[in-house]
Design a protein around this motif. Structure first.
Motif, PDB file in Angstrom:
ATOM      1  N   GLY A   1       0.801  -1.205  -0.008  1.00 31.13           N
ATOM      2  CA  GLY A   1      -0.049   0.026   0.027  1.00 31.13           C
ATOM      3  C   GLY A   1       0.805   1.354  -0.122  1.00 31.13           C
ATOM      4  O   GLY A   1       0.553   2.111  -0.552  1.00 31.13           O
ATOM      5  N   VAL A   2       1.911   1.092   0.695  1.00 29.80           N
ATOM      6  CA  VAL A   2       2.816   2.418   0.689  1.00 29.80           C
ATOM      7  C   VAL A   2       3.532   2.625  -0.490  1.00 29.80           C
ATOM      8  O   VAL A   2       3.638   3.697  -1.151  1.00 29.80           O
ATOM      9  CB  VAL A   2       3.908   2.175   1.920  1.00 29.80           C
ATOM     10  N   GLU A   3       3.911   1.298  -1.088  1.00 27.67           N
ATOM     11  CA  GLU A   3       4.523   1.491  -2.451  1.00 27.67           C
ATOM     12  C   GLU A   3       3.777   2.103  -3.430  1.00 27.67           C
ATOM     13  O   GLU A   3       4.098   2.631  -4.321  1.00 27.67           O
ATOM     14  CB  GLU A   3       5.004  -0.041  -2.816  1.00 27.67           C
ATOM     15  N   VAL A   4       2.427   1.579  -3.523  1.00 26.96           N
ATOM     16  CA  VAL A   4       1.502   1.920  -4.408  1.00 26.96           C
ATOM     17  C   VAL A   4       1.425   3.689  -4.148  1.00 26.96           C
ATOM     18  O   VAL A   4       1.224   4.429  -5.143  1.00 26.96           O
ATOM     19  CB  VAL A   4       0.056   1.192  -4.216  1.00 26.96           C
ATOM     20  N   GLN A   5       1.218   4.087  -2.965  1.00 32.41           N
ATOM     21  CA  GLN A   5       1.074   5.463  -2.848  1.00 32.41           C
ATOM     22  C   GLN A   5       2.273   6.219  -3.369  1.00 32.41           C
ATOM     23  O   GLN A   5       1.921   7.215  -3.982  1.00 32.41           O
ATOM     24  CB  GLN A   5       0.951   5.670  -0.948  1.00 32.41           C
ATOM     25  N   LYS A   6       3.217   5.702  -3.158  1.00 32.57           N
ATOM     26  CA  LYS A   6       4.726   6.402  -3.491  1.00 32.57           C
ATOM     27  C   LYS A   6       4.617   6.527  -5.151  1.00 32.57           C
ATOM     28  O   LYS A   6       4.781   7.447  -5.768  1.00 32.57           O
ATOM     29  CB  LYS A   6       5.785   5.690  -3.206  1.00 32.57           C
ATOM     30  N   LEU A   7       4.256   5.242  -5.883  1.00 33.44           N
ATOM     31  CA  LEU A   7       4.020   5.307  -7.238  1.00 33.44           C
ATOM     32  C   LEU A   7       3.126   6.263  -8.011  1.00 33.44           C
ATOM     33  O   LEU A   7       3.165   6.833  -9.044  1.00 33.44           O
ATOM     34  CB  LEU A   7       3.774   3.777  -7.730  1.00 33.44           C
ATOM     35  N   LEU A   8       1.904   6.378  -7.047  1.00 35.99           N
ATOM     36  CA  LEU A   8       0.744   7.484  -7.456  1.00 35.99           C
ATOM     37  C   LEU A   8       1.453   8.865  -7.513  1.00 35.99           C
ATOM     38  O   LEU A   8       1.058   9.540  -8.345  1.00 35.99           O
ATOM     39  CB  LEU A   8      -0.443   7.073  -6.481  1.00 35.99           C
ATOM     40  N   GLU A   9       2.037   9.159  -6.356  1.00 39.62           N
ATOM     41  CA  GLU A   9       2.787  10.394  -6.289  1.00 39.62           C
ATOM     42  C   GLU A   9       3.842  10.838  -7.363  1.00 39.62           C
ATOM     43  O   GLU A   9       3.873  11.841  -8.037  1.00 39.62           O
ATOM     44  CB  GLU A   9       3.458  10.490  -4.758  1.00 39.62           C
ATOM     45  N   VAL A  10       4.467   9.571  -7.535  1.00 42.30           N
ATOM     46  CA  VAL A  10       5.462   9.813  -9.079  1.00 42.30           C
ATOM     47  C   VAL A  10       4.752  10.097 -10.161  1.00 42.30           C
ATOM     48  O   VAL A  10       5.143  10.906 -10.828  1.00 42.30           O
ATOM     49  CB  VAL A  10       6.354   8.435  -8.675  1.00 42.30           C
TER      50      VAL A  10
END
Length: 181
Positions: A13-22
């Motif tokens: 979930g944290v990984e996905v959040q960072k990817l969405l921000e990028v």
């Protein structure tokens, strides 16, 4: 065991959040670059137009023009048979002599010069930018004017027989409107 699945889920979930921000940052950058591209493309079009309007003939070209013989001489006639202009056809130019002076402002300028011929100039400018055509091969024209009236014009680099026919066809239509009222 259940605890380790929860940890993996949270980590993903944290990984996905960072990817969405990028992804959001990249989308914003693309939008800015597209705006910048639009600006530079518009700037190039303005520059191309200015170059076309400011083009000139060299002394060598002028001397060559005086000794050249036309390949053909054509007349631009109205529907009633009245001759509006004489056209000397050369390999790389059309020399048009109007039977009566044409007011430069008005329909002749708005339609024939600024709309019709400008379309060809923009096409050629695009080809120049893409490297498919050299600048000196792009369509341009020169008007011979006296007191706001054109007595003759030269269209350089019409390039194809089809373009020549279209240039003269639209000139005939324009002159019919100009002379006919």
């Amino acid at each position: 065991m259940l605890q380790s699945y929860k940890n993996i889920y949270v980590a993903r979930g944290v990984e996905v959040q960072k990817l969405l921000e990028v992804r959001k940052v990249i989308e914003e950058k693309i939008a800015k670059l597209q705006e910048e591209l639009k600006f530079y493309t518009s700037l190039l079009e303005v520059i191309d137009k200015a170059i076309g309007e400011k083009s000139f003939s060299t002394a060598a070209q002028a001397a060559r023009q005086e000794t050249e013989r036309p390949e053909a001489v054509e007349e631009v006639k109205g529907r009633s048979g009245e001759v509006y202009a004489t056209v000397e056809v050369y390999r790389d130019k059309l020399r048009i002599k109007f039977k009566e002076p044409v007011k430069v402002d008005g329909l002749f300028k708005r339609f024939y010069l600024d709309k019709f011929l400008q379309k060809y100039r923009e096409e050629d400018a695009r080809e120049v930018r893409q490297g498919a055509l050299r600048q000196e091969e792009a369509l341009r024209y020169e008007l011979e004017e006296q007191e706001g009236e054109a007595t003759a014009m030269t269209i350089y680099n019409y390039r194809t027989e089809e373009r020549k026919r279209e240039i003269l066809r639209v000139l005939r239509w324009t002159l019919e409107k100009v002379y006919g009222g």
